[in-house]
Design an enzyme around this catalytic site. Structure first.
Site: not given
Length: 408
Positions: A277, A317
């Protein structure tokens, strides 16, 4: 490749990076040239052409910057290859292909490398989990449902359940095809069919189809008819990747719960400063599990994006849906590989605390179901508190053994 906001991204190495994807697209163009020559549709000089030598480290940035002009990086790449190739090769580069052919096939080729690494990770995890299930088949602990103590079980049964999920992911991934996508401008192979016709070939349509098969064999990919607007190969990869993170997320969710100090039945591997921490010295967070859960949470939306794109793949496409796939698939693949590496490390060094498991079991009322069944039968409860745990473990181990045998 690094990502400051995705800790652990370096575990994916060069997989699906710009450089890897560029190399894959160039490999597709090279394989296509060789296929044209093998079919007698292009000069012999095209056989075995290695276009990779024409591309340098600085080209990625240039192609990325110019890709906006045409909407994809392939247009600039073709121009670059033609400019740098010999005159004999230059005029044949990309002939009969379209941008989508090369990008889709390049993505499948790059994804194949990621999938192969994942299969290796899963196989390693199956072996580790099999050992855990075997070692702890008699290690008694509390089974919890809806966060509360429920009935007695064993940690071996829990590890076997984890193993079943990983086996499922392995089987899905192992059966996954990664096909070439070659169809030409409109998915009809018109250009190569025309070329074969003009050169006097008897079966021009068959020759066009054979070209795709030749490219697939060269690249080590699967063959399939043009799938330019049927995006199943992409969504299938996505679903298999999410299947992996689902299995690993389930494991990590158990670990973060059972590693809580008030439960204390499992601990993550203790490695250097991992889990520390910034403000509380001595604190040890289950970071591997946390990062695995992060991936399990974030990968399903990426797959959902790919399914949405597949549903909106219009015409021959798509206008935007196709473009949305590229980086989404790259991100999904890299995050899955990272999570797989983290899960392998977690399982290899997982610390099991049988004494604490026994203590928690002894302090919880977990025989309510047993008493209810005994009352129903009009008899006293038996001592068979663990039900069919051992057969369930054995079945899981059998599934794992079959996979290990396949790999030998």
């Amino acid at each position: 490749m690094t990502n400051l906001l995705w800790p652990g991204d370096q575990r994916a190495g060069d997989l699906m990076t710009d450089a890897a994807l560029l190399a894959s697209m160039v490999a597709v163009e090279s394989a296509w040239l060789s296929a044209l020559a093998a079919a007698g549709l292009a000069p012999d000089e095209c056989a075995g052409a290695d276009l990779g030598r024409l591309v340098g480290p600085g080209d990625c940035e240039t192609l990325a910057a110019t890709a906006e002009d045409g909407g994809n990086p392939l247009i600039g790449l073709v121009a670059l290859l033609r400019e740098r190739a010999t005159p004999q090769l230059s005029r044949w580069i990309h002939r009969g292909l379209t941008s989508q052919d090369v990008i889709d096939t390049g993505l499948m080729l790059a994804a194949r490398a990621a999938l192969d690494q994942l299969i290796s990770q899963l196989a390693e995890q199956i072996s580790t989990l099999s050992a855990l299930a075997t070692t702890h088949r008699g290690t008694q602990m509390v089974a919890r449902t809806l966060t509360q103590p429920a009935v007695p079980t064993t940690f071996g049964a829990k590890a076997a359940t984890w193993c079943n999920g990983v086996v499922d992911a392995y089987q899905q991934l192992s059966a996954l095809p990664t096909p070439v996508q070659i169809g030409g401008a409109g998915g009809t192979l018109a250009a190569t069919t025309e070329l074969a016709t003009l050169t006097g070939r008897d079966n021009p349509a068959e020759i066009s189809a054979q070209l795709a098969q030749t490219v697939a064999a060269t690249l080590g990919l699967d063959i399939r008819m043009p799938w330019h607007t049927t995006r199943t190969p992409v969504t299938a990869v996505a679903d298999a990747l999410v299947g992996c993170t689902d299995a690993w997320g389930r494991i990590a969710s158990d670990v973060v719960t059972l590693a809580r100090p008030e439960i204390g039945e499992l601990s993550e591997p203790a490695t250097g400063d991992r889990g520390g921490s910034s403000s509380m010295p001595g604190k040890r967070n289950p970071v591997l599990s946390i990062l695995i859960r992060r991936a399990a949470i974030s990968t399903p939306p990426l797959a959902a994006t790919l399914h949405t794109a597949a549903a909106l793949a219009n015409d021959e496409r798509p206008d935007g849906a196709w473009h949305a796939e590229w980086d989404t698939l790259r991100t999904l693949a890299r995050r899955t590989v990272v999570a797989g590496s983290q899960c392998s490390e977690l399982l290899a060094g997982l610390q099991v605390h049988p004494d604490q498991m026994a203590k928690n079991l002894g302090s919880a009322d977990v025989l309510g179901e047993q008493r209810a069944i005994a009352e129903l039968a009009g008899k006293a409860p038996s001592a068979n508190y663990f039900g069919a745990v051992n057969p369930l473990i054995a079945e899981s181990l059998d599934r794992a053994k079959r996979i290990v045998k396949e790999l030998q």
